[in-house]
Design a protein around this motif. Structure first.
Motif, short mmCIF file in Angstrom:
data_model
loop_
_atom_site.label_atom_id
_atom_site.label_comp_id
_atom_site.label_asym_id
_atom_site.label_seq_id
_atom_site.Cartn_x
_atom_site.Cartn_y
_atom_site.Cartn_z
N PHE A 79 0.83 -1.20 0.00
CA PHE A 79 0.00 0.00 0.00
C PHE A 79 0.86 1.25 0.00
O PHE A 79 2.01 1.24 0.43
CB PHE A 79 -0.92 -0.02 1.23
CG PHE A 79 -1.74 -1.28 1.33
CD1 PHE A 79 -2.96 -1.36 0.70
CD2 PHE A 79 -1.26 -2.39 2.03
CE1 PHE A 79 -3.71 -2.53 0.76
CE2 PHE A 79 -2.00 -3.56 2.10
CZ PHE A 79 -3.23 -3.63 1.46
N SER A 80 0.25 2.33 -0.47
CA SER A 80 0.94 3.62 -0.43
C SER A 80 1.19 4.03 1.02
O SER A 80 0.51 3.57 1.93
CB SER A 80 0.11 4.68 -1.15
OG SER A 80 -1.09 4.94 -0.42
N LYS A 81 2.14 4.94 1.22
CA LYS A 81 2.43 5.41 2.58
C LYS A 81 1.21 6.07 3.20
O LYS A 81 0.93 5.90 4.39
CB LYS A 81 3.60 6.39 2.54
CG LYS A 81 4.94 5.74 2.24
CD LYS A 81 6.07 6.75 2.31
CE LYS A 81 7.41 6.10 2.05
NZ LYS A 81 8.54 7.09 2.11
N GLU A 82 0.47 6.84 2.41
CA GLU A 82 -0.71 7.52 2.92
C GLU A 82 -1.73 6.51 3.42
O GLU A 82 -2.28 6.66 4.52
CB GLU A 82 -1.33 8.39 1.83
CG GLU A 82 -2.60 9.12 2.28
CD GLU A 82 -3.27 9.87 1.15
OE1 GLU A 82 -4.05 10.80 1.45
OE2 GLU A 82 -3.03 9.53 -0.02
N LEU A 83 -1.98 5.48 2.62
CA LEU A 83 -2.98 4.49 3.01
C LEU A 83 -2.49 3.66 4.19
O LEU A 83 -3.25 3.37 5.12
CB LEU A 83 -3.30 3.59 1.82
CG LEU A 83 -4.54 2.68 1.94
CD1 LEU A 83 -5.78 3.51 2.26
CD2 LEU A 83 -4.75 1.89 0.67
N ALA A 84 -1.21 3.29 4.18
CA ALA A 84 -0.66 2.50 5.29
C ALA A 84 -0.77 3.25 6.60
O ALA A 84 -1.00 2.66 7.66
CB ALA A 84 0.79 2.15 5.00
N GLY A 85 -0.66 4.57 6.55
CA GLY A 85 -0.77 5.38 7.76
C GLY A 85 -2.18 5.46 8.30
O GLY A 85 -2.39 5.88 9.45
N MET A 86 -3.17 5.06 7.52
CA MET A 86 -4.57 5.11 7.95
C MET A 86 -5.04 3.80 8.57
O MET A 86 -6.16 3.73 9.09
CB MET A 86 -5.46 5.45 6.75
CG MET A 86 -5.18 6.79 6.12
SD MET A 86 -6.11 7.05 4.59
CE MET A 86 -7.81 7.04 5.22
N ALA A 87 -4.22 2.77 8.52
CA ALA A 87 -4.62 1.46 9.03
C ALA A 87 -4.90 1.52 10.52
O ALA A 87 -4.23 2.21 11.28
CB ALA A 87 -3.53 0.44 8.74
N GLY A 88 -5.93 0.79 10.94
CA GLY A 88 -6.32 0.78 12.34
C GLY A 88 -7.58 -0.02 12.54
O GLY A 88 -7.87 -0.96 11.78
N LYS A 89 -8.35 0.35 13.52
CA LYS A 89 -9.58 -0.37 13.86
C LYS A 89 -10.57 -0.38 12.70
O LYS A 89 -11.24 -1.38 12.46
CB LYS A 89 -10.22 0.26 15.10
CG LYS A 89 -11.50 -0.43 15.55
CD LYS A 89 -12.07 0.25 16.78
CE LYS A 89 -13.38 -0.42 17.21
NZ LYS A 89 -13.97 0.27 18.40
N ASP A 90 -10.68 0.73 11.99
CA ASP A 90 -11.68 0.85 10.93
C ASP A 90 -11.17 0.39 9.57
O ASP A 90 -11.96 0.20 8.64
CB ASP A 90 -12.16 2.30 10.82
CG ASP A 90 -12.81 2.80 12.09
OD1 ASP A 90 -13.47 1.97 12.77
OD2 ASP A 90 -12.66 3.99 12.42
N LEU A 91 -9.86 0.24 9.42
CA LEU A 91 -9.27 -0.13 8.14
C LEU A 91 -8.14 -1.14 8.37
O LEU A 91 -7.17 -0.84 9.05
CB LEU A 91 -8.72 1.11 7.42
CG LEU A 91 -7.95 0.85 6.12
CD1 LEU A 91 -8.88 0.28 5.05
CD2 LEU A 91 -7.27 2.13 5.62
N ALA A 92 -8.31 -2.32 7.79
CA ALA A 92 -7.28 -3.35 7.88
C ALA A 92 -6.67 -3.54 6.49
O ALA A 92 -7.38 -3.55 5.49
CB ALA A 92 -7.86 -4.66 8.38
#
Length: 297
Positions: free
Chosen positions: A270-283
């Motif tokens: 994944f892009s850095k931007e998307l990887a930084g959004m990973a968490g409870k709501d996004l796996a």
């Protein structure tokens, strides 16, 4: 069955990494061969398929009963959108002979039906619906039970006469152009298995792809506690970016669902931007994460 085939394939061949495992499994899964995974996939096709072409052709003839209707249907199912009615149309079949062929292939264990979860427009409106909506037919989809059989009807059947003559150029041109596209479905099936493995402590009520007359979602999983998981799978040679997340969120809005979690599966990360959004709501899962499917549980 697919999970058992996937594990068996790994422990027989021990590929170098999960990306190679998925690519090789998408072609040879279900075919009882031992592969030298240091060889390029095209050389393995030459060695295990082309050099044994007569034997493998006879096996396919036994499975299909050499019936041209069965063969036409399998070719249509391999390359199309998997919807039964569109496969009948592509194969030039009607509900009668197409339905009989599908039943036979199910009984032989060649394919299995994935049932639609779409609600017909008539059930969504209290008033009379427009004619084109009223005529809409909900169509189930079909999956091959073995990746190798789908590979045969996707790539081999269209070039069978050339392959029998030892002419492989057109086959390999098509294979090199469409390999990622072809592998995407197996990756999607394995992604659902991985998602459900990670939800193993929940009671899954319904899981699989979702499609209706307007859109498709690769995976929609519902659990008994009201949780909703939606996922998209991308088997491409570039990293997935936020654009794919936005597309999936738009689909959820149109379906009027609020997912508990959105999941993205990617071949190359994944892009850095998307990887930084990973968490409870996004796996986010990449190819290396599929090693979890090789565990005994």
């Amino acid at each position: 069955m697919l999970l058992e085939q996937f594990r068996s394939f790994y422990f027989k061949n021990y590929p170098d990494d999960m990306e190679q495992l998925i690519e090789y499994f998408a072609i040879f899964g279900g075919l009882d061969v031992e592969l030298d995974t240091s060889m390029h996939i095209t050389e393995l096709i030459r060695l295990h398929i082309f050099e044994n072409f007569d034997v493998l052709s006879r096996q396919v003839e036994r499975i299909t009963y050499s019936d041209p209707i069965n063969i036409r249907l399998l070719k249509a199912l391999a390359v199309g959108d998997r919807r039964i009615f569109s496969a009948f149309k592509r194969a030039g079949l009607n509900n009668s002979n197409g339905g009989a062929a599908l039943k036979y292939l199910q009984e032989r264990g060649v394919v299995e039906v994935e049932y639609s979860r779409e609600t017909h427009p008539r059930e969504l409106q209290d008033t009379k619906v427009k004619r084109e909506l009223a005529r809409h037919r909900i169509s189930d989809k079909v999956l091959f039970t073995q990746p190798y059989l789908r590979f045969w009807f996707y790539f081999i059947s269209p070039y069978r006469k050339e392959i029998e003559l030892g002419e492989y150029d057109n086959f390999f041109e098509a294979f090199n152009e469409k390999q990622n596209q072809y592998t995407s479905l197996v990756f999607e099936e394995l992604s659902e298995l991985l998602l459900n493995y990670n939800l193993r402590d929940a009671q899954i009520l319904s899981s699989g792809s979702y499609w209706d007359m307007n859109m498709e979602i690769d995976i929609l999983t519902l659990t008994d506690n009201g949780s909703i998981y939606v996922a998209e799978c991308k088997w491409t040679n570039h990293k997935v970016n936020k654009k794919e997340l936005n597309k999936l969120q738009d689909k959820c809005e149109k379906l009027d669902i609020a997912p508990t979690q959105i999941i993205l599966f990617s071949k190359r990360g994944f892009s850095k931007e998307l990887a930084g959004m990973a968490g409870k709501d996004l796996a986010l899962y990449k190819a290396s994460d599929f090693e979890a499917l090789l565990k005994s549980r």
